[in-house]
Scaffold this motif. Structure first.
Motif, short mmCIF file in Angstrom:
data_model
loop_
_atom_site.label_atom_id
_atom_site.label_comp_id
_atom_site.label_asym_id
_atom_site.label_seq_id
_atom_site.Cartn_x
_atom_site.Cartn_y
_atom_site.Cartn_z
N LYS A 1 40.34 39.94 42.46
CA LYS A 1 39.01 39.55 42.96
C LYS A 1 38.40 40.66 43.82
CE LYS A 1 38.88 34.93 41.93
NZ LYS A 1 37.76 34.10 41.50
N LYS B 1 35.40 41.21 46.89
CA LYS B 1 34.51 40.55 47.84
C LYS B 1 33.08 40.84 47.38
CE LYS B 1 37.67 38.93 50.60
NZ LYS B 1 38.04 39.63 51.83
N GLN C 1 31.78 37.84 52.22
CA GLN C 1 33.22 37.66 52.00
C GLN C 1 33.50 36.79 50.77
OE1 GLN C 1 35.53 39.34 53.98
NE2 GLN C 1 33.60 40.27 54.64
N GLU D 1 34.33 35.60 47.25
CA GLU D 1 35.14 36.28 46.25
C GLU D 1 34.53 36.14 44.86
OE1 GLU D 1 39.13 34.76 46.61
OE2 GLU D 1 39.62 36.27 48.14
#
Length: 214
Positions: free
Chosen positions: A2, A4, A130, A132
């Motif tokens: 992932k 951000k 933040q 994902e």
């Protein structure tokens, strides 16, 4: 793996003079439509001298009451209120792909969960970055975005046809046929996380959705 959100986009920080704007290219939370339905013409311009700028291709998201799901991909340059977040895709990200990431219901749910305030919650910009997102290469991003965009264009065309048909039995049958041949809005990624089962490339879109949900 992932990313951000901050890895694939950033907030635009430039300013534009309000005197150079008009009611078409000024965007506020008031003239953004809920449920990802785009924008309408603004009723007025702000009284300040400068406001947040946006550029053609940027993604605008209302930061007030995220549950209204107000989002628009800019088709021209302009300015917006400070309550509208302007996302700019980085070099590793396709702009259309970024739109579908931000238009996913999971993003709005996350924004609401991390928002501040009760009566008029606002998304927290630090927390938003933040969020994902799936790590997908640029070529695959473009393929996925192209598939999803084609669904949207069919829906938009269908709506235009239906809105311009005069009340006549034959036209009603034409409209009904168009609806049967066009993916329903709730079958698209940016409504409830589903994709139409039409088309030969639905596998790629479904794969993207499964990655988003992981």
């Amino acid at each position: 793996m992932k990313y951000k959100l901050s890895d694939i986009c950033s907030f635009r920080k430039g300013k534009v003079e309000v005197e150079n704007l008009n009611t078409k290219n000024y965007i506020s939370t008031e003239n953004m439509l809920p449920n990802k339905c785009g924008i309408i013409k603004a009723s007025s311009l702000p009284s300040v001298a400068l406001t947040q700028e946006y550029k053609n291709g940027d993604i605008l998201v209302s930061n007030i009451r995220p549950y209204f799901k107000k989002i628009w991909k800019a088709k021209y340059d302009g300015g917006c209120s400070n309550d509208v977040l302007v996302f700019v895709a980085k070099s590793n990200t396709d702009r259309n792909f970024l739109y579908y990431v931000l238009a996913d219901d999971n993003f709005f749910t996350y924004s609401m969960t991390t928002s501040k305030g009760t009566k008029m919650p606002r998304g927290d910009k630090t927390s938003i970055m933040q969020y994902e997102v799936p790590m997908i290469d640029l070529q695959t991003q473009k393929k996925i975005a192209s598939i999803l965009k084609s669904f949207d264009e069919k829906i938009e065309l269908n709506n235009v046809i239906n809105n311009n048909l005069p009340p006549h039995p034959c036209n009603a049958r034409i409209a009904a046929k168009q609806r049967r041949q066009t993916p329903k809005p709730d079958e698209c990624l940016h409504t409830d996380g589903k994709v139409s089962d039409r088309g030969s490339n639905e596998g790629a879109a479904e794969q993207f959705l499964s990655i988003l949900a992981a």
